[in-house]
Scaffold this active site. Sequence first.
Site, mmCIF file in Angstrom:
data_model
loop_
_atom_site.group_PDB
_atom_site.id
_atom_site.type_symbol
_atom_site.label_atom_id
_atom_site.label_comp_id
_atom_site.label_asym_id
_atom_site.label_seq_id
_atom_site.Cartn_x
_atom_site.Cartn_y
_atom_site.Cartn_z
ATOM 1 N N GLY A 1 12.496 1.844 6.921
ATOM 2 C CA GLY A 1 13.309 2.376 8.013
ATOM 3 C C GLY A 1 13.041 3.846 8.312
ATOM 4 O O GLY A 1 13.946 4.517 8.830
ATOM 5 N N TYR B 1 -3.672 12.759 9.684
ATOM 6 C CA TYR B 1 -2.583 13.144 8.781
ATOM 7 C C TYR B 1 -2.874 14.465 8.061
ATOM 8 O O TYR B 1 -1.998 15.010 7.384
ATOM 9 C CB TYR B 1 -2.331 12.065 7.713
ATOM 10 N N GLU C 1 -5.809 2.000 18.342
ATOM 11 C CA GLU C 1 -4.578 1.768 19.093
ATOM 12 C C GLU C 1 -4.781 1.201 20.492
ATOM 13 O O GLU C 1 -3.832 0.757 21.108
ATOM 14 C CB GLU C 1 -3.790 3.066 19.164
ATOM 15 N N ASN D 1 0.021 -0.971 16.617
ATOM 16 C CA ASN D 1 0.916 -0.825 17.765
ATOM 17 C C ASN D 1 0.480 -1.632 18.976
ATOM 18 O O ASN D 1 0.740 -1.251 20.111
ATOM 19 C CB ASN D 1 1.043 0.647 18.173
ATOM 20 N N ARG E 1 10.160 7.074 -6.818
ATOM 21 C CA ARG E 1 10.173 6.098 -5.726
ATOM 22 C C ARG E 1 8.825 5.391 -5.552
ATOM 23 O O ARG E 1 8.782 4.236 -5.128
ATOM 24 C CB ARG E 1 10.635 6.775 -4.436
ATOM 25 N N ASN F 1 8.988 1.400 -5.572
ATOM 26 C CA ASN F 1 8.526 0.581 -4.452
ATOM 27 C C ASN F 1 7.494 -0.459 -4.869
ATOM 28 O O ASN F 1 7.260 -1.438 -4.162
ATOM 29 C CB ASN F 1 7.949 1.476 -3.347
ATOM 30 N N TRP G 1 -7.994 7.800 15.982
ATOM 31 C CA TRP G 1 -6.911 8.418 16.754
ATOM 32 C C TRP G 1 -7.178 8.326 18.259
ATOM 33 O O TRP G 1 -8.311 8.161 18.709
ATOM 34 C CB TRP G 1 -6.727 9.872 16.280
ATOM 35 N N THR H 1 0.797 7.500 3.472
ATOM 36 C CA THR H 1 0.536 8.895 3.098
ATOM 37 C C THR H 1 0.883 9.891 4.193
ATOM 38 O O THR H 1 0.559 11.065 4.082
ATOM 39 C CB THR H 1 -0.940 9.107 2.697
ATOM 40 N N GLY I 1 0.847 -1.183 0.000
ATOM 41 C CA GLY I 1 0.000 0.000 0.000
ATOM 42 C C GLY I 1 0.883 1.233 0.000
ATOM 43 O O GLY I 1 2.064 1.161 0.339
HETATM 44 P P1 A2P Z 1 9.794 10.387 -0.232
HETATM 45 O O1 A2P Z 1 8.329 10.670 -0.030
HETATM 46 O O2 A2P Z 1 10.563 11.613 -0.559
HETATM 47 O O3 A2P Z 1 10.030 9.262 -1.236
HETATM 48 P P2 A2P Z 1 7.613 5.954 5.987
HETATM 49 O O4 A2P Z 1 8.564 5.432 7.006
HETATM 50 O O5 A2P Z 1 6.555 6.835 6.553
HETATM 51 O O6 A2P Z 1 7.089 4.851 5.093
HETATM 52 O O7 A2P Z 1 8.497 6.934 5.053
HETATM 53 C C1 A2P Z 1 9.414 6.428 4.127
HETATM 54 C C2 A2P Z 1 10.480 7.474 3.836
HETATM 55 O O8 A2P Z 1 11.393 6.959 2.885
HETATM 56 C C3 A2P Z 1 9.932 8.752 3.258
HETATM 57 O O9 A2P Z 1 10.677 9.811 3.794
HETATM 58 C C4 A2P Z 1 10.162 8.628 1.738
HETATM 59 O O10 A2P Z 1 10.412 9.888 1.174
HETATM 60 C C5 A2P Z 1 11.393 7.741 1.682
HETATM 61 N N1 A2P Z 1 11.349 6.760 0.596
HETATM 62 C C6 A2P Z 1 10.278 6.153 0.069
HETATM 63 N N2 A2P Z 1 10.623 5.271 -0.874
HETATM 64 C C7 A2P Z 1 11.961 5.298 -0.958
HETATM 65 C C8 A2P Z 1 12.935 4.617 -1.747
HETATM 66 N N3 A2P Z 1 12.562 3.722 -2.653
HETATM 67 N N4 A2P Z 1 14.239 4.924 -1.566
HETATM 68 C C9 A2P Z 1 14.624 5.841 -0.669
HETATM 69 N N5 A2P Z 1 13.763 6.525 0.125
HETATM 70 C C10 A2P Z 1 12.449 6.263 -0.019
#
Ligand code: A2P
Length: 300
Positions: free
Chosen positions: A197, A58, A120, A144, A253, A257, A89, A25, A22
């Site tokens: 991460g 959010y 939660e 959580n 990205r 992903n 929430w 956001t 998913g």
């Molecule tokens: P961005 O929106 O600029 O891609 P979360 O922990 O909430 O899932 O956030 C994931 C974080 O990692 C966001 O800051 C996102 O920033 C970044 N991110 C998402 N996809 C990638 C990717 N494929 N490589 C590196 N950073 C990513």
Amino acid sequence: MDLTAANHRIPLSDGNSIPIIGLGTYSEPKLTSKGSCKTSVKMAIDVGYRHIDGAYIYRNEDEVGEAIREKIAEGRVKREDIFYCGKLWATHFEPERVRPYLEKTLKTLQLDYVDLYIIEMPMALKALEACKDAGLVKSLGVSNFNRRQLELILNKPGLKYKPVSNQVECHPYFTQRKLLEFCQQHDIVIVAYSPLGTSRNPLWVNVSFPPLLKDELLNSLGEKYNKTAAQVALRFNIQRRIVVIPKSFNPKRIKENFQIFDFSLTEEEMKSIEALNKNVRLVDLLLWSDHPEYPFHDEY
Ligand code: A2P
């Protein structure tokens, strides 16, 4: 069961199903330009995502709803193709506040129902069961929750609907092996937040560890498969039947992903990634650590 870009739903215990990836956001409202959430959700749907993870809190649920409705109006998807997860929430647990708060989400989204609604703490369950009976929610889940808290719900006298999912932090540095095993035994799907991460925002993230995506093993496996460390980290979780919800508002990205259905990690590789586990939370929510129901004092 083979997961593919076109077909990657996994079953939930209540008869519904959930797409294994998913789009997350959550984006710090002060740092996010208006409209970028909407553009990202639309793009994600074009790329093939069918699951969007959001929340009223959010402050961009209106954009998520607009994006989904526009894609339905364009004929790209039908409502039933989309899986939207909303969240109750922490200030709305009193039973009489549950349905009005959910209705706020539905009004903001301008949708008739959400596919999954997660809480939660255990107190609001009865009122949520009524929301499912009223058709406002297809499935109920939690977030959580530790094992004790899950057991509290599962053993609740008169429980009508078991939670179908538990959304928790989960990635190669925090693999949640024990919680996963417990949840699998009870037909509860784990949904991994921050599967890459986190955004490493020091305001709420423990940044004392090096970034997950710089990890040597993830990068070398990425090289082997012509994938990025991020794709390897996501693939690791979906091969464990863990749903992943990486947030990205970046077009490249968002696409990257989703491209995790055309390779697979060997058993050996899965084991070696599992061994990266440091068993330390990046999102420790320490702000709430003196609350009696703070979930993270227990081992899992
Ligand atoms: P961005 O929106 O600029 O891609 P979360 O922990 O909430 O899932 O956030 C994931 C974080 O990692 C966001 O800051 C996102 O920033 C970044 N991110 C998402 N996809 C990638 C990717 N494929 N490589 C590196 N950073 C990513």
